[in-house]
Design an enzyme around this catalytic site. Structure first.
Site, short mmCIF file in Angstrom:
data_model
loop_
_atom_site.label_atom_id
_atom_site.label_comp_id
_atom_site.label_asym_id
_atom_site.label_seq_id
_atom_site.Cartn_x
_atom_site.Cartn_y
_atom_site.Cartn_z
N ASP A 174 -21.37 53.97 -12.81
CA ASP A 174 -21.25 52.72 -12.08
C ASP A 174 -22.04 52.89 -10.78
O ASP A 174 -22.40 54.01 -10.41
CB ASP A 174 -19.77 52.45 -11.79
N ASP A 221 -21.68 50.45 -7.45
CA ASP A 221 -20.97 50.07 -6.22
C ASP A 221 -19.69 50.87 -6.05
O ASP A 221 -18.78 50.81 -6.89
CB ASP A 221 -20.64 48.57 -6.24
#
Length: 217
Positions: A24, A26
């Protein structure tokens, strides 16, 4: 019978071999959450409380806008919220810093030869903006990048991770036509959000949740 320390330790180890990784972005690779909070405050016209952020971590832009608008009873449509926030983010996101401690992890995995991919809920344009200071690091993922506007269902659906795995398998077959497709059980997902961890679990992927603490991940 008393369980030995050795058997207790072995019982918590993951039994499948890890052969690739998906990240991922963020909150996992880039520390963008404070920037999103600031953009949300500017868009809403009121202070956006940081403690609300876990409710929307991992959501795509439209779902996040809906959650925020409904919770704070804002007099605006999701389309307006997204458009206005994008204007603010266009100035903020190029400043995105790395999460402390994540760069050595990525570089070590690359050095060890693990195929890697990115799976981010962000729109492709937003992704390109936020990585602009870190292009060399993100080049280690090659073309294995999946963004939120390129899938049908966002997290907690596992679609984004399954699509990232397809990218990994396809890129490896270009290198080695005899490469055997990896299964989700062989791909470790790095996440920071409950939505993301659920998406990984539902897709059959093992996952780790990274939490920054005292300047390190």
């Amino acid at each position: 019978m008393t369980e030995s320390k050795e058997s207790r330790n072995s019982s918590i180890l993951y039994s499948k071999p890890i052969k690739a990784c998906i990240f991922d972005v963020d909150g996992t690779v880039l520390d963008t959450l404070p920037l999103y909070g600031k953009a949300n405050s500017l868009t809403m016209g009121i202070e956006y409380p940081p403690e609300f952020q876990p409710n929307v971590n991992g959501c795509n832009d439209y779902d996040e806008a809906n959650i925020i608008i409904n919770h704070f009873k804002l007099n605006m449509k999701p389309e307006y919220f997204i458009k206005t926030r994008i204007q603010h983010l266009s100035e903020l996101l190029p400043l995105s810093p790395l999460v402390p401690g994540i760069e050595p992890i990525i570089r070590q995995l690359y050095k060890m030869g693990f195929p890697m991919a990115v799976a981010t809920s962000s729109h492709r344009d937003t992704y390109n903006s936020k990585i602009s200071k870190h292009k060399e690091l993100f080049s280690l993922f090659g073309e294995n990048i999946v963004c939120g506007n390129e899938i049908k269902e966002g997290k907690p659906s596992p679609e984004i991770f399954l699509t990232a795995l397809e990218h990994i398998n396809n890129s490896q077959k270009k290198i080695n036509p005899n490469f055997e497709n990896l299964k989700p059980e062989n791909v470790l997902v790095f996440e920071d959000a409950a939505f993301g961890a659920k998406a990984a679990t539902d897709g059959g992927f093992p996952s780790v949740i990274l939490k920054a603490s005292e300047g390190e991940t």
